[in-house]
Motif scaffolding. Structure first.
Motif, PDB file in Angstrom:
ATOM      1  N   LEU A   1     -10.540 -17.788  -3.304  1.00  0.00           N
ATOM      2  CA  LEU A   1     -10.499 -18.642  -4.109  1.00  0.00           C
ATOM      3  C   LEU A   1     -11.453 -18.461  -4.896  1.00  0.00           C
ATOM      4  O   LEU A   1     -11.897 -18.597  -6.551  1.00  0.00           O
ATOM      5  CB  LEU A   1     -10.301 -20.243  -3.894  1.00  0.00           C
ATOM      6  CG  LEU A   1      -8.928 -20.557  -3.435  1.00  0.00           C
ATOM      7  CD1 LEU A   1      -8.528 -21.868  -3.250  1.00  0.00           C
ATOM      8  CD2 LEU A   1      -7.146 -19.779  -4.158  1.00  0.00           C
ATOM      9  N   HIS A   2     -12.901 -19.049  -4.200  1.00  0.00           N
ATOM     10  CA  HIS A   2     -13.646 -18.907  -4.840  1.00  0.00           C
ATOM     11  C   HIS A   2     -14.193 -17.191  -5.693  1.00  0.00           C
ATOM     12  O   HIS A   2     -15.071 -17.227  -6.820  1.00  0.00           O
ATOM     13  CB  HIS A   2     -14.936 -18.539  -4.103  1.00  0.00           C
ATOM     14  CG  HIS A   2     -15.012 -20.346  -3.471  1.00  0.00           C
ATOM     15  ND1 HIS A   2     -16.026 -21.167  -4.583  1.00  0.00           N
ATOM     16  CD2 HIS A   2     -14.991 -20.800  -2.120  1.00  0.00           C
ATOM     17  CE1 HIS A   2     -15.572 -22.838  -3.962  1.00  0.00           C
ATOM     18  NE2 HIS A   2     -15.319 -21.974  -2.308  1.00  0.00           N
ATOM     19  N   ASN A   3     -13.613 -16.519  -5.191  1.00  0.00           N
ATOM     20  CA  ASN A   3     -13.776 -14.978  -5.452  1.00  0.00           C
ATOM     21  C   ASN A   3     -13.244 -14.527  -6.999  1.00  0.00           C
ATOM     22  O   ASN A   3     -13.604 -14.568  -7.581  1.00  0.00           O
ATOM     23  CB  ASN A   3     -13.691 -13.862  -4.589  1.00  0.00           C
ATOM     24  CG  ASN A   3     -14.454 -13.921  -3.832  1.00  0.00           C
ATOM     25  OD1 ASN A   3     -15.607 -14.124  -3.628  1.00  0.00           O
ATOM     26  ND2 ASN A   3     -13.618 -13.397  -2.271  1.00  0.00           N
ATOM     27  N   ARG A   4     -11.992 -16.028  -6.970  1.00  0.00           N
ATOM     28  CA  ARG A   4     -10.729 -15.727  -8.405  1.00  0.00           C
ATOM     29  C   ARG A   4     -12.226 -16.359  -9.648  1.00  0.00           C
ATOM     30  O   ARG A   4     -11.094 -16.774 -10.671  1.00  0.00           O
ATOM     31  CB  ARG A   4      -9.964 -15.817  -7.743  1.00  0.00           C
ATOM     32  CG  ARG A   4      -9.384 -15.066  -6.958  1.00  0.00           C
ATOM     33  CD  ARG A   4      -7.335 -15.966  -6.992  1.00  0.00           C
ATOM     34  NE  ARG A   4      -6.928 -15.257  -5.825  1.00  0.00           N
ATOM     35  CZ  ARG A   4      -5.861 -15.439  -5.505  1.00  0.00           C
ATOM     36  NH1 ARG A   4      -5.232 -17.021  -6.235  1.00  0.00           N
ATOM     37  NH2 ARG A   4      -4.681 -15.488  -4.437  1.00  0.00           N
ATOM     38  N   ASN A   5     -13.109 -17.108  -8.915  1.00  0.00           N
ATOM     39  CA  ASN A   5     -14.003 -18.033  -9.966  1.00  0.00           C
ATOM     40  C   ASN A   5     -12.865 -18.848 -10.589  1.00  0.00           C
ATOM     41  O   ASN A   5     -12.710 -19.885 -11.627  1.00  0.00           O
ATOM     42  CB  ASN A   5     -13.487 -17.468 -10.951  1.00  0.00           C
ATOM     43  CG  ASN A   5     -14.624 -15.794 -10.798  1.00  0.00           C
ATOM     44  OD1 ASN A   5     -16.147 -16.292 -10.342  1.00  0.00           O
ATOM     45  ND2 ASN A   5     -15.055 -15.151 -11.440  1.00  0.00           N
ATOM     46  N   TYR A   6     -12.137 -19.760  -9.292  1.00  0.00           N
ATOM     47  CA  TYR A   6     -11.149 -21.278  -9.795  1.00  0.00           C
ATOM     48  C   TYR A   6     -12.600 -22.253  -9.521  1.00  0.00           C
ATOM     49  O   TYR A   6     -13.552 -21.753  -9.216  1.00  0.00           O
ATOM     50  CB  TYR A   6     -10.313 -21.088  -8.222  1.00  0.00           C
ATOM     51  CG  TYR A   6      -9.328 -20.661  -8.320  1.00  0.00           C
ATOM     52  CD1 TYR A   6      -8.235 -21.152  -9.417  1.00  0.00           C
ATOM     53  CD2 TYR A   6      -8.726 -19.807  -7.688  1.00  0.00           C
ATOM     54  CE1 TYR A   6      -7.489 -20.404  -9.767  1.00  0.00           C
ATOM     55  CE2 TYR A   6      -7.506 -18.927  -7.708  1.00  0.00           C
ATOM     56  CZ  TYR A   6      -6.560 -19.252  -8.866  1.00  0.00           C
ATOM     57  OH  TYR A   6      -5.806 -18.431  -9.130  1.00  0.00           O
ATOM     58  N   SER A   7     -12.174 -23.175 -10.378  1.00  0.00           N
ATOM     59  CA  SER A   7     -13.211 -24.067 -10.712  1.00  0.00           C
ATOM     60  C   SER A   7     -13.114 -25.017  -9.664  1.00  0.00           C
ATOM     61  O   SER A   7     -12.182 -25.237  -8.319  1.00  0.00           O
ATOM     62  CB  SER A   7     -12.727 -24.822 -11.838  1.00  0.00           C
ATOM     63  OG  SER A   7     -11.692 -25.910 -11.448  1.00  0.00           O
ATOM     64  N   ARG A   8     -14.655 -25.657  -8.810  1.00  0.00           N
ATOM     65  CA  ARG A   8     -14.581 -26.882  -8.154  1.00  0.00           C
ATOM     66  C   ARG A   8     -13.045 -27.783  -7.429  1.00  0.00           C
ATOM     67  O   ARG A   8     -12.825 -28.080  -6.899  1.00  0.00           O
ATOM     68  CB  ARG A   8     -15.981 -27.086  -8.023  1.00  0.00           C
ATOM     69  CG  ARG A   8     -16.918 -26.716  -8.121  1.00  0.00           C
ATOM     70  CD  ARG A   8     -17.748 -27.471  -7.926  1.00  0.00           C
ATOM     71  NE  ARG A   8     -19.444 -26.428  -7.987  1.00  0.00           N
ATOM     72  CZ  ARG A   8     -19.823 -27.258  -7.904  1.00  0.00           C
ATOM     73  NH1 ARG A   8     -20.826 -28.927  -7.961  1.00  0.00           N
ATOM     74  NH2 ARG A   8     -21.538 -26.802  -7.755  1.00  0.00           N
ATOM     75  N   LYS A   9     -12.844 -28.422  -8.872  1.00  0.00           N
ATOM     76  CA  LYS A   9     -11.754 -29.141  -8.943  1.00  0.00           C
ATOM     77  C   LYS A   9     -10.467 -28.282  -8.731  1.00  0.00           C
ATOM     78  O   LYS A   9      -9.537 -29.099  -7.712  1.00  0.00           O
ATOM     79  CB  LYS A   9     -11.472 -29.426 -10.476  1.00  0.00           C
ATOM     80  CG  LYS A   9     -10.422 -30.600 -10.811  1.00  0.00           C
ATOM     81  CD  LYS A   9     -10.563 -30.918 -12.336  1.00  0.00           C
ATOM     82  CE  LYS A   9      -9.961 -32.580 -12.399  1.00  0.00           C
ATOM     83  NZ  LYS A   9      -9.215 -32.593 -13.965  1.00  0.00           N
ATOM     84  N   THR A  10     -10.036 -27.092  -9.299  1.00  0.00           N
ATOM     85  CA  THR A  10      -9.103 -26.494  -8.928  1.00  0.00           C
ATOM     86  C   THR A  10      -8.516 -26.329  -7.636  1.00  0.00           C
ATOM     87  O   THR A  10      -8.190 -26.471  -6.748  1.00  0.00           O
ATOM     88  CB  THR A  10      -8.665 -25.636  -9.787  1.00  0.00           C
ATOM     89  OG1 THR A  10      -8.280 -25.973 -10.712  1.00  0.00           O
ATOM     90  CG2 THR A  10      -7.220 -24.811  -9.245  1.00  0.00           C
ATOM     91  N   ILE A  11      -9.259 -25.894  -6.746  1.00  0.00           N
ATOM     92  CA  ILE A  11     -10.223 -25.833  -5.241  1.00  0.00           C
ATOM     93  C   ILE A  11      -9.529 -26.868  -4.181  1.00  0.00           C
ATOM     94  O   ILE A  11      -8.566 -26.923  -3.454  1.00  0.00           O
ATOM     95  CB  ILE A  11     -11.520 -24.631  -5.003  1.00  0.00           C
ATOM     96  CG1 ILE A  11     -11.741 -23.673  -5.648  1.00  0.00           C
ATOM     97  CG2 ILE A  11     -11.412 -24.784  -3.410  1.00  0.00           C
ATOM     98  CD1 ILE A  11     -13.113 -23.120  -5.327  1.00  0.00           C
TER      99      ILE A  11
END
Length: 302
Positions: A63-73
């Motif tokens: 998820l981090h590698n996909r550049n999801y925001s902290r809120k989405t994660i």
């Protein structure tokens, strides 16, 4: 992955019936869970019992590698933790692999709000001799005067309003209801709109009595969230302002002005319909800035 669809359907029923979550929330849960199991399938994990804490960490890395925001994660982790907790409760699993996963710290953004002179400027724009002008004036008076969400505002029905005691019954998130007071400015605007503008707008419907929503569009149909956004954009154009306003800003402004004028946190929490006080406390950052400006402007040794 075996039985996942069956378990997911059971979980969705639980969210809808026991938790009384909105359809929008339920869809988000289902999407997050399906996303995780697609990832597990890629890892050749075919049974729920095989999922470990390490697998959850691997998923978070992706998820981090996909550049999801902290809120989405955070939302995805919360969804999956709830799902596996449900499975443990139903004795489908012995352990919750997400129980030890910590949520990433959310970025604490200070809410944007309008200053009193900016609000007053907006209130002077609408042409209250026209049906749409009367509607627009009532709309912004209600949004600012109550602090309710735009979706809650669009769902107000005529029977929800009590002019005698100046309150509106608000249908909030998760089916929760609360009574919110409104002031004399909002009441005058609503009564003016109801006595003239709304009647003319609703008369354009083929069946004028088919709905009882307070706010309607130019065709007489119920106003939507997108419609509110369009109205605010048009008001800003008329004001020749470079200010960017989003509908939720009225809610932020309501809370900020209430706290600035001395309202206590618990009362503001109740009015906003926040389940947790922490959601309301974000506005203290704004009021601290306000107090600092007053101090710097007035203290002899500032």
């Amino acid at each position: 992955m075996e039985n996942v669809k069956i378990y997911l359907n059971f979980f969705i029923e639980y969210l809808q019936i026991e938790k009384n979550y909105s359809q929008y929330t339920v869809v988000n849960y289902a999407t997050d869970i399906e996303d995780f199991f697609s990832f597990m399938k890629e890892q050749a994990i075919l049974h729920l019992e095989e999922i470990t804490y390490n697998d959850t960490r691997l998923f978070l890395t992706q998820l981090h590698n996909r550049n999801y925001s902290r809120k989405t994660i955070s939302r995805k982790v919360s969804s999956l933790r709830s799902f596996f907790k449900f499975l443990v409760r139903e004795e489908k699993l012995s352990e919750n692999p997400f129980s030890l996963v910590s949520l990433p710290k959310r970025e604490q953004k200070i809410p944007q709000f309008l200053y009193e002179e900016e609000i007053e400027n907006l209130f002077s724009i609408s042409d209250c001799t026209t049906p749409l002008g009367q509607r627009n004036q009532a709309l912004i008076e209600v949004l600012y005067g109550t602090g309710i969400r735009v979706s809650e505002c669009c769902n107000i029905r005529l029977t929800d309003i009590d002019f005698y005691i100046g309150t509106v019954l608000v249908h909030g998130k998760g089916g929760k209801q609360r009574y919110v007071p409104f002031g004399s400015y909002a009441q005058d605007s609503i009564e003016h709109y109801l006595s003239q503008g709304r009647k003319l707008l609703v008369s354009r419907l083929k069946e004028p009595d088919q709905h009882s929503y307070l706010f309607v569009n130019h065709r007489g149909s119920p106003l939507t969230d997108r419609g509110v956004r369009h109205i605010l954009n048009e008001l800003i154009k008329k004001a020749s302002s470079t200010l960017h306003i989003h509908p939720h800003m009225f809610r932020h402004t309501f809370a900020t002005h209430m706290l600035n004028e001395g309202a206590d946190m618990r009362s503001v929490q109740e009015l906003l319909g926040h389940a947790h006080l922490s959601s309301t406390q974000v506005y203290t950052h704004v009021t601290k800035e306000h107090l600092k400006r007053i101090y710097m402007s007035h203290h002899p040794r500032a």
